[in-house]
Design a protein around this motif. Structure first.
Motif, PDB file in Angstrom:
ATOM      1  N   MET A   6       0.673   9.248   4.320  1.00  0.00           N
ATOM      2  CA  MET A   6       0.868  10.343   3.375  1.00  0.00           C
ATOM      3  C   MET A   6       0.245  10.000   2.020  1.00  0.00           C
ATOM      4  O   MET A   6      -0.430  10.823   1.404  1.00  0.00           O
ATOM      5  N   ILE A   7       0.453   8.761   1.564  1.00  0.00           N
ATOM      6  CA  ILE A   7      -0.095   8.338   0.273  1.00  0.00           C
ATOM      7  C   ILE A   7      -1.617   8.250   0.336  1.00  0.00           C
ATOM      8  O   ILE A   7      -2.313   8.706  -0.573  1.00  0.00           O
ATOM      9  N   ASP A  74      -5.348   0.205   0.161  1.00  0.00           N
ATOM     10  CA  ASP A  74      -4.323  -0.589   0.820  1.00  0.00           C
ATOM     11  C   ASP A  74      -2.977  -0.187   0.229  1.00  0.00           C
ATOM     12  O   ASP A  74      -2.751  -0.356  -0.972  1.00  0.00           O
ATOM     13  N   VAL A  75      -2.105   0.367   1.064  1.00  0.00           N
ATOM     14  CA  VAL A  75      -0.789   0.819   0.633  1.00  0.00           C
ATOM     15  C   VAL A  75       0.241  -0.193   1.118  1.00  0.00           C
ATOM     16  O   VAL A  75       0.375  -0.419   2.316  1.00  0.00           O
ATOM     17  N   LYS A  82      11.523   3.095  -1.282  1.00  0.00           N
ATOM     18  CA  LYS A  82      10.398   4.014  -1.115  1.00  0.00           C
ATOM     19  C   LYS A  82       9.460   3.842  -2.301  1.00  0.00           C
ATOM     20  O   LYS A  82       9.012   4.792  -2.925  1.00  0.00           O
ATOM     21  N   MET A  83       9.184   2.559  -2.613  1.00  0.00           N
ATOM     22  CA  MET A  83       8.244   2.199  -3.674  1.00  0.00           C
ATOM     23  C   MET A  83       7.043   1.545  -3.027  1.00  0.00           C
ATOM     24  O   MET A  83       7.186   0.762  -2.086  1.00  0.00           O
ATOM     25  N   PHE A  84       5.853   1.861  -3.559  1.00  0.00           N
ATOM     26  CA  PHE A  84       4.623   1.386  -2.956  1.00  0.00           C
ATOM     27  C   PHE A  84       3.659   0.926  -4.028  1.00  0.00           C
ATOM     28  O   PHE A  84       3.584   1.507  -5.109  1.00  0.00           O
ATOM     29  N   ASP A  85       2.916  -0.107  -3.678  1.00  0.00           N
ATOM     30  CA  ASP A  85       1.812  -0.596  -4.483  1.00  0.00           C
ATOM     31  C   ASP A  85       0.553  -0.151  -3.755  1.00  0.00           C
ATOM     32  O   ASP A  85       0.404  -0.415  -2.557  1.00  0.00           O
ATOM     33  N   VAL A  86      -0.327   0.558  -4.440  1.00  0.00           N
ATOM     34  CA  VAL A  86      -1.549   1.068  -3.819  1.00  0.00           C
ATOM     35  C   VAL A  86      -2.739   0.429  -4.528  1.00  0.00           C
ATOM     36  O   VAL A  86      -2.920   0.607  -5.733  1.00  0.00           O
ATOM     37  N   SER A 109      -5.028   0.069  -9.332  1.00  0.00           N
ATOM     38  CA  SER A 109      -3.729  -0.337  -8.819  1.00  0.00           C
ATOM     39  C   SER A 109      -2.711   0.710  -9.261  1.00  0.00           C
ATOM     40  O   SER A 109      -2.561   0.970 -10.457  1.00  0.00           O
ATOM     41  N   TRP A 110      -2.040   1.320  -8.304  1.00  0.00           N
ATOM     42  CA  TRP A 110      -1.087   2.402  -8.572  1.00  0.00           C
ATOM     43  C   TRP A 110       0.304   1.992  -8.119  1.00  0.00           C
ATOM     44  O   TRP A 110       0.455   1.349  -7.083  1.00  0.00           O
ATOM     45  N   LYS A 111       1.309   2.399  -8.859  1.00  0.00           N
ATOM     46  CA  LYS A 111       2.711   2.257  -8.462  1.00  0.00           C
ATOM     47  C   LYS A 111       3.203   3.663  -8.112  1.00  0.00           C
ATOM     48  O   LYS A 111       3.160   4.572  -8.943  1.00  0.00           O
ATOM     49  N   ILE A 112       3.656   3.800  -6.875  1.00  0.00           N
ATOM     50  CA  ILE A 112       4.042   5.107  -6.337  1.00  0.00           C
ATOM     51  C   ILE A 112       5.455   5.024  -5.787  1.00  0.00           C
ATOM     52  O   ILE A 112       5.823   4.036  -5.148  1.00  0.00           O
ATOM     53  N   SER A 113       6.233   6.079  -6.010  1.00  0.00           N
ATOM     54  CA  SER A 113       7.500   6.207  -5.300  1.00  0.00           C
ATOM     55  C   SER A 113       7.453   7.504  -4.501  1.00  0.00           C
ATOM     56  O   SER A 113       6.681   8.410  -4.803  1.00  0.00           O
ATOM     57  N   VAL A 114       8.272   7.535  -3.468  1.00  0.00           N
ATOM     58  CA  VAL A 114       8.376   8.730  -2.626  1.00  0.00           C
ATOM     59  C   VAL A 114       9.831   9.194  -2.684  1.00  0.00           C
ATOM     60  O   VAL A 114      10.750   8.400  -2.445  1.00  0.00           O
ATOM     61  N   THR A 115      10.037  10.461  -3.029  1.00  0.00           N
ATOM     62  CA  THR A 115      11.391  10.996  -3.156  1.00  0.00           C
ATOM     63  C   THR A 115      12.005  11.237  -1.780  1.00  0.00           C
ATOM     64  O   THR A 115      11.322  11.147  -0.753  1.00  0.00           O
TER      65      THR A 115
END
Length: 131
Positions: A6-7, A74-75, A82-86, A109-115
């Motif tokens: 999804m990311i 790379d996710v 539900k935290m991700f480093d992209v 480099s992105w910091k992503i969360s998924v609700t």
């Protein structure tokens, strides 16, 4: 669909295509946490106002026909959250408003969360031009 897929799809098929056409800030801000932090080539921006401030640069210098190409992505899920480093390498080809070509590659480099409703929230970004 996994969160990882999804990311990846979000960046490749949604975020960067909208960045290519320099979409309205409301599109981008709808994905950004209120306290998002961006660090772009050493310049630090905080919150929605910081994002808007940063976007003034591309809006004032580039034509909205940019080509962002995600070379690698790379996710990595962080813990059980539900935290991700992209991590990405992105190449960019653009044209200035004065018709000068611009090309570069960047480590992103992105910091992503998924609700809980599987919505993506961007928490932070660090980008550094590499070529």
């Amino acid at each position: 669909m996994t969160h990882k897929k999804m990311i990846e799809d979000f960046f490749i098929n949604d975020w960067f295509p909208n960045a290519d056409k320099i979409a309205d800030n409301s599109y981008f801000l709808s994905y950004c946490a209120d306290d998002i932090e961006f660090n772009i080539d050493g310049e630090h921006y905080v919150g929605h106002q910081g994002f808007v401030e940063w976007m003034k640069g591309p809006r004032s210098t580039l034509k909205p026909d940019i080509k962002h190409i995600v070379e690698t992505i790379d996710v990595i899920q962080l813990g059980n959250d539900k935290m991700f480093d992209v991590q990405m390498v992105v190449s960019v080809d653009a044209t200035t408003l004065t018709n000068e070509p611009v090309s570069f590659r960047a480590n992103d480099s992105w910091k992503i969360s998924v609700t809980e409703r599987n919505e993506i929230v961007i928490r932070g970004r660090v980008a550094k031009t590499i070529t």
